[in-house]
Scaffold this motif. Sequence first.
Motif, mmCIF file in Angstrom:
data_model
loop_
_atom_site.group_PDB
_atom_site.id
_atom_site.type_symbol
_atom_site.label_atom_id
_atom_site.label_comp_id
_atom_site.label_asym_id
_atom_site.label_seq_id
_atom_site.Cartn_x
_atom_site.Cartn_y
_atom_site.Cartn_z
ATOM 1 N N PRO A 160 34.202 -2.745 39.670
ATOM 2 C CA PRO A 160 33.641 -1.812 38.692
ATOM 3 C C PRO A 160 33.980 -2.237 37.262
ATOM 4 O O PRO A 160 35.127 -2.597 36.967
ATOM 5 C CB PRO A 160 34.321 -0.487 39.044
ATOM 6 C CG PRO A 160 34.801 -0.636 40.436
ATOM 7 C CD PRO A 160 35.114 -2.088 40.622
ATOM 8 N N ILE A 161 32.982 -2.196 36.399
ATOM 9 C CA ILE A 161 33.173 -2.509 34.988
ATOM 10 C C ILE A 161 32.718 -1.316 34.157
ATOM 11 O O ILE A 161 31.601 -0.806 34.346
ATOM 12 C CB ILE A 161 32.382 -3.761 34.562
ATOM 13 C CG1 ILE A 161 32.858 -5.000 35.325
ATOM 14 C CG2 ILE A 161 32.514 -4.004 33.059
ATOM 15 C CD1 ILE A 161 32.088 -6.273 34.979
ATOM 16 N N VAL A 162 33.569 -0.877 33.247
ATOM 17 C CA VAL A 162 33.229 0.164 32.294
ATOM 18 C C VAL A 162 33.108 -0.494 30.922
ATOM 19 O O VAL A 162 34.035 -1.189 30.479
ATOM 20 C CB VAL A 162 34.294 1.277 32.269
ATOM 21 C CG1 VAL A 162 33.917 2.349 31.242
ATOM 22 C CG2 VAL A 162 34.451 1.895 33.651
ATOM 23 N N VAL A 163 31.970 -0.293 30.248
ATOM 24 C CA VAL A 163 31.707 -0.954 28.965
ATOM 25 C C VAL A 163 31.551 0.104 27.876
ATOM 26 O O VAL A 163 30.745 1.029 28.003
ATOM 27 C CB VAL A 163 30.440 -1.823 29.022
ATOM 28 C CG1 VAL A 163 30.212 -2.497 27.672
ATOM 29 C CG2 VAL A 163 30.541 -2.857 30.131
ATOM 30 N N ARG A 164 32.320 -0.048 26.815
ATOM 31 C CA ARG A 164 32.132 0.754 25.610
ATOM 32 C C ARG A 164 31.801 -0.196 24.476
ATOM 33 O O ARG A 164 32.528 -1.157 24.224
ATOM 34 C CB ARG A 164 33.396 1.555 25.300
ATOM 35 C CG ARG A 164 33.337 2.357 23.988
ATOM 36 C CD ARG A 164 33.993 1.594 22.857
ATOM 37 N NE ARG A 164 34.028 2.378 21.614
ATOM 38 C CZ ARG A 164 34.670 1.992 20.519
ATOM 39 N NH1 ARG A 164 35.352 0.865 20.502
ATOM 40 N NH2 ARG A 164 34.650 2.738 19.444
#
Length: 692
Positions: free
Chosen positions: A332-336
């Motif tokens: 899982p990758i969370v991008v801001r």
Amino acid sequence: MLLDEHNSKLLFETATIPVPKGTTVFPGEEDDFAPGYPLPWFLKAQVLSGGRGKSGGILRIDDPAEFPAKARKLFGREIKGESVPFIRVEPGEDITHEFYLSLTVSRERRCILLTAGRQGGVEVEKLGADNLLVQEIGLPGGPAPHQVRAAFFHLGLDKDRFKDFAGLLDALFRCLLDNGLLMAEINPLILTPDGRLVALDGKVEMDDNFVDLHPEAEAYYQREHAAPEENLARDAGLSFVRLPGWVGLMVNGAGLAMATMDLLNFSGLPASNFLDLGGAADQKRMETALELLFGDTQVKAIFINLFGGILSCEKVALAMQGALGGKSPEKPIVVRMSGKDAEAGLKILRELNADNLHMAGDMQAAIAILDTIRPPQTEAVDYPAPLDLPLGPRPAPTGWQSETIFAVDADTPILVQGITGREGQLHTRLMQEYGANVVAGVTPFKGGQEILGVPVYNSIAEARRAHDIGASIIFVPPRMAADAVAEAASNEIPWTVCITEGITQHEMLAAFGRAKGSPTRIVGPNTPGIIVPGRTKIGIMPTMPFMPGPVAVLSRSGTLTYEVADRLTRAGIGQSICVGIGGDPFIGVDFVDMFEMIRNHDQTRAVIVLGEIGGQAEENLAEYVVRTGFDKPVISFIAGQTAPAGKRLGHAGAILEAGGGIQAKLETMGKAGFAVCPSLEAVAETTARALE
């Protein structure tokens, strides 16, 4: 770059410093070892931590038959958490006396320290008040004759040994300068019965900036001391430090990376690493970064946190698209993304329609998403809660009068050093578009040209004959940048802003030495520069986060400056002055210098200080505020509070020395009346209250 004993001694040998003979032995070579020198032999584990002797890392051999078993014993040993990749074997030396001798770069004193000890060994500083003589050595000159004599007499050596000692000290100093060393330590320096002075042990630290500029210095880097992922990151030019958590971290800019690491750790989502992409997040770097994090079994999810300043979020998104190769990420990758081209970047990533890829509008939303995908049975890492200190009472007025003012404005005539280079031309154009008054440029041997309507000269002396110059900005490569600073100071340019990063510490120390007595205010090096919102900029700061207003922002980090200015602007709070004082250990204008000018700056009603671990800049500022009765409210945020001691995080100044006491730094600021913000989220709200 810290060298082990073996490589330290190889370097000493090139500098004609006497060392014992020595042979390396790696696992699997112990059965065939035959050094050809007499017994006894000493087997010395090669690790980067100190105190090997107390940890069983040095063994004596009196019978060659003992060697294989004792060597295997060392190879199987851990010393302060480090495995032993190889050993150095030396013949025994007869010893009449053991001394201590070192040359070190002192960040606190801004000089080289020559330290001589009458006794050597472990914890030399605890061997009595009279053991060590410490002298300050200036650059570029080196030890003066009287300092050499003082060290010699302190050791109590026989007068017949003076020539040898003076020669050895000169060789050590030349070794320091020629190899960009931050530390050159001989402990012990022994005197043998036949009168020889020999470096029985050595410890060397080499400036990473020097290594970057001198590829031949890589010969002293021992890859076996680092984990495979650390070597992979090093080869790719990434700043990477392993941490004990499970959230893989990928950020652009050291300051924002440290702040994000802290946010994760304080939120119970501990970071598994520090990874700073820097300003060149191209596809190759992105591929390497993802390879590192995907291949690390400790990493269960990844947080990519980007603020587009000079860096375009759209270009990073395209690089990430290429790195993923049309596939969903393995984890899982969370991008801001925020700042420059953020919407375009997020659009590209959304259109991938990839599983395991989550978009977050801000850092708090990213934390919330990570919390929902927390894997079961992850180990907790205990971090103390961040300090949250409200704005304290203002210091009592003392009648302090400052003689300096901040004198950069729309009319300030600017000279660009290195204007014909790619970066010089790019940022000259961007400064002009913002309204900056660029009147001249300098590039040696390029005089007579015109760049973007700006005349180019061969030297500042030439340019000054044709123009009034209020400030210069330096876009000169690291090898020549320190001299460019010295040139500006010798021509008494009122302000000079050194954008260049990667300058060796020795060269900047020498440049500051040459600039003594000059009225030039040096900003940097390794700074994004100065911006007076709505008026002018002398630097590389993007303009979109800033708007005019009553708050000065002073920072050691470029990305944190942009991040905080953007948060202030979105909260309707403008900025009067924003200055990056620089991220290197040795800088010119510091927080105190800026406060001296800001106290007389009518447009500034409050000040935000964005600090970092490492150094004493924030403590010195707190002392100044109390001593002088500085009466404007000060809001502060310190990045890197959860950093491991002794690890460099991104730029050279961001390193928490062992025993460096981050809590003491924060408490000192709180006692001076600063509001100490626990997170970036709190900065704008705290500032708004201070302005009421």
